[in-house]
Scaffold this active site. Structure first.
Site, PDB file in Angstrom:
ATOM      1  N   ASP A   1       0.804  -1.224   0.000  1.00  0.00           N
ATOM      2  CA  ASP A   1       0.000   0.000   0.000  1.00  0.00           C
ATOM      3  C   ASP A   1       0.838   1.277   0.000  1.00  0.00           C
ATOM      4  OD1 ASP A   1      -2.246  -1.601   0.080  1.00  0.00           O
ATOM      5  OD2 ASP A   1      -2.487  -1.456   2.253  1.00  0.00           O
TER       6      ASP A   1
ATOM      7  N   GLY B   1      -1.029   4.744 -18.434  1.00  0.00           N
ATOM      8  CA  GLY B   1      -1.719   5.620 -19.375  1.00  0.00           C
ATOM      9  C   GLY B   1      -3.223   5.642 -19.204  1.00  0.00           C
TER      10      GLY B   1
END
Length: 320
Positions: free
Chosen positions: A128, A186
């Site tokens: 995390d 992207g």
């Protein structure tokens, strides 16, 4: 003077934990210390699942994912009587200090033991990347590559079918894994606890993209923010574009650690042992600006805050 140390892994596993344990064991033995592995985290500590480790105990471990010591969530460790049992077992084996590898919950356990007078060192092991006092946690960058690989594959099929894909990424209350994977993958949209979820704005942005000729899109979102399957239905209903949700789940925690995590874990394991030898206890290890550092573990949990990644969110906004 420290002569015997224990090491455990706790909470959710992360790639590189085995490398960290190896770093602890090999360094300690080189320094003339004895090392004990504690199986299944704090639960194993309370239930006395403790064994002596030798150099061969960690052979062929640096490349393995998961944790060979095992891990477990053990909320009962919050109770004083339970922690007293843990300390009793440590003393039974003459273990002078403990190295804990894990996330914020694991740090809390180490903090509690420290407050009871037992020296602990915390090493940040979680995908995390949500631990204060360190730029990177062990396992984070390996998980990032796992997520990017999934996004790349989803883009292939999304573009083929002119589909919108929602990718749910781990991270709980921290959006680092989502943000970085969105930039590297992207993605057209990124939603994290730091940005919040505005469904109306998201749908409007998607509609604007379609109007400009956008054929497909990928949305990266941090777990626990919303029901992603329901969100997919709402987007499809509003845009008319087929939308599917993919929950990556625990696949993000598995797999061989990358080179960075193997090196980081090895360095941190080595550093943690050196801190104990130098008489430090109640510390947590981090890496900041490529330098290993250590902080007071109580201060790190109670007062330190992770820096906001405003520049990266700005980059993401401009690239999307």
């Amino acid at each position: 003077m420290v002569k015997k140390i224990g090491v455990l892994t706790s909470g959710g596993d992360a790639p590189g934990m085995n490398a960290a344990v190896r770093g602890v064991v090999r360094t300690a033995l080189t320094e003339g210390l004895e090392v004990f592995g504690i199986h299944d985290g704090y639960l194993g500590l309370v239930e006395d699942r403790i064994e002596k480790l030798e150099r061969h105990s960690v052979s062929d471990m640096i490349n393995r994912g998961g944790t060979f010591l095992g891990s477990a969530r053990f909320p009962e460790f919050k109770e004083v009587a339970v922690r007293e049992k843990a300390i009793e077992n440590l003393k039974k084996h003459d273990i002078d200090a403990l190295i804990v590898i894990g996330g914020d919950g694991s740090y809390m356990g180490a903090k509690k033991l420290t407050e009871m007078g037992y020296p602990c060192i915390g090493l940040p092991g979680t995908i995390d990347n949500d631990i204060a006092g360190t730029d990177y946690t062990i396992g984070y960058l390996t998980a990032l590559n796992t997520v990017i690989d999934a996004i790349d594959r989803l883009r292939d099929t999304s573009s083929s079918h002119q589909r919108i894909s929602i990718v749910e990424v781990m991270g709980r209350h921290c959006g680092d894994l989502t943000l970085m994977s969105a930039i590297a993958g992207g993605c057209e949209y990124v939603i994290t606890p730091e940005t919040g979820l505005n469904k109306e704005a998201l749908i409007q942005n998607i509609q604007d993209g379609i109007a400009k000729g956008k054929k497909h899109a990928i949305i990266a979102i941090t777990e626990l923010m919303t029901d992603v399957n329901q969100l997919a239905k709402e987007i499809e209903a509003e845009t008319g574009r087929e939308t599917r949700a993919t929950v990556l789940g625990h696949i993000q925690r598995g797999g061989q650690p990358g080179a960075f995590d193997r090196i980081l874990a090895s360095r941190m394991g080595n550093y943690g042992v050196k801190l104990l030898i130098d008489g430090h206890g109640g510390r947590c290890v981090g890496i900041q600006n490529e330098q290993l550092v250590h902080h007071d573990i109580i201060d790190a949990i109670e007062n330190m805050r992770r820096p906001e990644k405003l520049e990266l969110y700005k980059v993401a906004e401009e690239l999307f």
